[in-house]
Scaffold this motif. Sequence first.
Motif, PDB file in Angstrom:
ATOM      1  N   LEU A  88      40.173  21.312 -24.220  1.00 52.96           N
ATOM      2  CA  LEU A  88      40.092  20.765 -25.574  1.00 52.96           C
ATOM      3  C   LEU A  88      39.968  21.943 -26.530  1.00 52.96           C
ATOM      4  N   ARG A  89      40.960  22.081 -27.424  1.00 51.74           N
ATOM      5  CA  ARG A  89      40.967  23.196 -28.371  1.00 51.74           C
ATOM      6  C   ARG A  89      40.543  22.704 -29.743  1.00 51.74           C
ATOM      7  N   ILE A  90      39.501  23.329 -30.284  1.00 48.69           N
ATOM      8  CA  ILE A  90      38.960  22.980 -31.592  1.00 48.69           C
ATOM      9  C   ILE A  90      39.079  24.204 -32.483  1.00 48.69           C
ATOM     10  N   VAL A  91      39.625  24.009 -33.679  1.00 53.52           N
ATOM     11  CA  VAL A  91      39.782  25.113 -34.628  1.00 53.52           C
ATOM     12  C   VAL A  91      38.971  24.816 -35.878  1.00 53.52           C
ATOM     13  N   LEU A  92      38.244  25.830 -36.347  1.00 54.04           N
ATOM     14  CA  LEU A  92      37.526  25.752 -37.612  1.00 54.04           C
ATOM     15  C   LEU A  92      38.357  26.466 -38.662  1.00 54.04           C
ATOM     16  N   SER A  93      38.650  25.750 -39.744  1.00 53.06           N
ATOM     17  CA  SER A  93      39.426  26.299 -40.845  1.00 53.06           C
ATOM     18  C   SER A  93      38.614  26.188 -42.124  1.00 53.06           C
ATOM     19  N   GLY A  94      39.050  26.885 -43.143  1.00 51.16           N
ATOM     20  CA  GLY A  94      38.401  26.836 -44.447  1.00 51.16           C
ATOM     21  C   GLY A  94      38.475  28.187 -45.118  1.00 51.16           C
ATOM     22  N   VAL A  95      38.229  28.184 -46.406  1.00 49.78           N
ATOM     23  CA  VAL A  95      38.281  29.417 -47.190  1.00 49.78           C
ATOM     24  C   VAL A  95      37.137  30.347 -46.778  1.00 49.78           C
ATOM     25  N   GLU A  96      37.096  31.484 -47.397  1.00 46.18           N
ATOM     26  CA  GLU A  96      36.070  32.477 -47.095  1.00 46.18           C
ATOM     27  C   GLU A  96      34.666  31.940 -47.388  1.00 46.18           C
ATOM     28  N   SER A  97      33.729  32.372 -46.594  1.00 46.71           N
ATOM     29  CA  SER A  97      32.298  32.143 -46.827  1.00 46.71           C
ATOM     30  C   SER A  97      31.905  30.669 -46.815  1.00 46.71           C
ATOM     31  N   VAL A  98      32.492  29.908 -45.879  1.00 51.98           N
ATOM     32  CA  VAL A  98      32.074  28.503 -45.718  1.00 51.98           C
ATOM     33  C   VAL A  98      31.349  28.294 -44.392  1.00 51.98           C
ATOM     34  N   GLY A  99      31.125  29.371 -43.649  1.00 46.37           N
ATOM     35  CA  GLY A  99      30.352  29.288 -42.422  1.00 46.37           C
ATOM     36  C   GLY A  99      31.147  29.117 -41.146  1.00 46.37           C
ATOM     37  N   LYS A 100      32.447  29.399 -41.183  1.00 51.01           N
ATOM     38  CA  LYS A 100      33.280  29.205 -39.990  1.00 51.01           C
ATOM     39  C   LYS A 100      32.781  30.012 -38.794  1.00 51.01           C
ATOM     40  N   SER A 101      32.559  31.290 -38.981  1.00 54.48           N
ATOM     41  CA  SER A 101      32.180  32.153 -37.860  1.00 54.48           C
ATOM     42  C   SER A 101      30.821  31.766 -37.295  1.00 54.48           C
ATOM     43  N   THR A 102      29.870  31.494 -38.158  1.00 54.40           N
ATOM     44  CA  THR A 102      28.536  31.099 -37.712  1.00 54.40           C
ATOM     45  C   THR A 102      28.594  29.769 -36.977  1.00 54.40           C
ATOM     46  N   LEU A 103      29.294  28.797 -37.555  1.00 52.51           N
ATOM     47  CA  LEU A 103      29.384  27.478 -36.920  1.00 52.51           C
ATOM     48  C   LEU A 103      30.181  27.545 -35.622  1.00 52.51           C
ATOM     49  N   ALA A 104      31.245  28.330 -35.581  1.00 49.88           N
ATOM     50  CA  ALA A 104      32.044  28.458 -34.357  1.00 49.88           C
ATOM     51  C   ALA A 104      31.183  28.976 -33.208  1.00 49.88           C
ATOM     52  N   ALA A 105      30.400  30.008 -33.466  1.00 47.89           N
ATOM     53  CA  ALA A 105      29.524  30.558 -32.426  1.00 47.89           C
ATOM     54  C   ALA A 105      28.477  29.530 -32.011  1.00 47.89           C
ATOM     55  N   ASP A 106      27.925  28.816 -32.973  1.00 45.88           N
ATOM     56  CA  ASP A 106      26.926  27.801 -32.683  1.00 45.88           C
ATOM     57  C   ASP A 106      27.521  26.669 -31.837  1.00 45.88           C
ATOM     58  N   LEU A 107      28.719  26.216 -32.198  1.00 49.60           N
ATOM     59  CA  LEU A 107      29.368  25.146 -31.445  1.00 49.60           C
ATOM     60  C   LEU A 107      29.734  25.595 -30.034  1.00 49.60           C
ATOM     61  N   ALA A 108      30.195  26.829 -29.905  1.00 49.71           N
ATOM     62  CA  ALA A 108      30.531  27.346 -28.577  1.00 49.71           C
ATOM     63  C   ALA A 108      29.288  27.347 -27.686  1.00 49.71           C
ATOM     64  N   ALA A 109      28.150  27.761 -28.233  1.00 54.87           N
ATOM     65  CA  ALA A 109      26.911  27.745 -27.460  1.00 54.87           C
ATOM     66  C   ALA A 109      26.490  26.315 -27.140  1.00 54.87           C
ATOM     67  N   HIS A 110      26.573  25.438 -28.119  1.00 55.76           N
ATOM     68  CA  HIS A 110      26.152  24.040 -27.932  1.00 55.76           C
ATOM     69  C   HIS A 110      26.962  23.340 -26.845  1.00 55.76           C
ATOM     70  N   PHE A 111      28.268  23.568 -26.834  1.00 52.52           N
ATOM     71  CA  PHE A 111      29.149  22.887 -25.881  1.00 52.52           C
ATOM     72  C   PHE A 111      29.475  23.745 -24.645  1.00 52.52           C
ATOM     73  N   ASN A 112      28.832  24.915 -24.542  1.00 50.66           N
ATOM     74  CA  ASN A 112      29.134  25.838 -23.448  1.00 50.66           C
ATOM     75  C   ASN A 112      30.650  26.082 -23.382  1.00 50.66           C
ATOM     76  N   ALA A 113      31.209  26.357 -24.536  1.00 53.93           N
ATOM     77  CA  ALA A 113      32.655  26.518 -24.696  1.00 53.93           C
ATOM     78  C   ALA A 113      33.024  27.990 -24.825  1.00 53.93           C
ATOM     79  N   ALA A 114      34.273  28.279 -24.565  1.00 52.73           N
ATOM     80  CA  ALA A 114      34.807  29.616 -24.837  1.00 52.73           C
ATOM     81  C   ALA A 114      34.992  29.753 -26.349  1.00 52.73           C
ATOM     82  N   LEU A 115      34.881  30.960 -26.846  1.00 60.42           N
ATOM     83  CA  LEU A 115      34.997  31.223 -28.277  1.00 60.42           C
ATOM     84  C   LEU A 115      36.062  32.272 -28.533  1.00 60.42           C
ATOM     85  N   VAL A 116      36.955  31.973 -29.483  1.00 59.88           N
ATOM     86  CA  VAL A 116      37.915  32.963 -29.961  1.00 59.88           C
ATOM     87  C   VAL A 116      37.472  33.336 -31.373  1.00 59.88           C
ATOM     88  N   PRO A 117      36.943  34.552 -31.559  1.00 54.73           N
ATOM     89  CA  PRO A 117      36.486  34.956 -32.887  1.00 54.73           C
ATOM     90  C   PRO A 117      37.649  35.145 -33.854  1.00 54.73           C
TER      91      PRO A 117
END
Length: 170
Positions: free
Chosen positions: A3-32
């Motif tokens: 299951l591939r999930i992508v976070l999109s949005g303009v600058e400074s909306v929390g994509k990187s922080t939320l992506a890392a948090d979601l990867a940890a929460h779901f024990n998922a792989a993360l593509v920075p």
Amino acid sequence: MTLRIVLSGVESVGKSTLAADLAAHFNAALVPEYGRTYCEGLDRPLTPADLTAIAEGHARGAHRAMQQAPACLIEDTDILMTAAWARMLFGAPQPDLAAWPSHAHLHLLLLPDVPFVSDPVRVFGDPGQRLAFHRHVVAEFIERRTSLVPVGGGWDARRARAIAAIESCL
């Protein structure tokens, strides 16, 4: 199947922080976010060729992550954001990026309803520019007929909405 999930949005909306948090929460792989790393080493304005290089770099990172056959893959942006950057920077779609497909099963679009935090790489902090950039992002989704889940509100609300959206796909 991953299951591939992508976070999109303009600058400074929390994509990187939320992506890392979601990867940890779901024990998922993360593509920075590859684009940020690329831009941190650049000492000139972006060119169309740079955006193609960013798309290629992200694709390589996603391909490497997919080789591990994770159950879930969280991507901090993908081709849709790179194509939206082309629209914002150059005023029109970039044909090679517009033809490049997204491989996400779920797109989470983080809304620009949180304060902008400036840093040396971010460009569009002015509220008018930020809104214009958001419109380019939405236009990219519309033109590609790609559905998205809007994720807005405060940080806790964003996290809860993103988790709920992902859980609905599991």
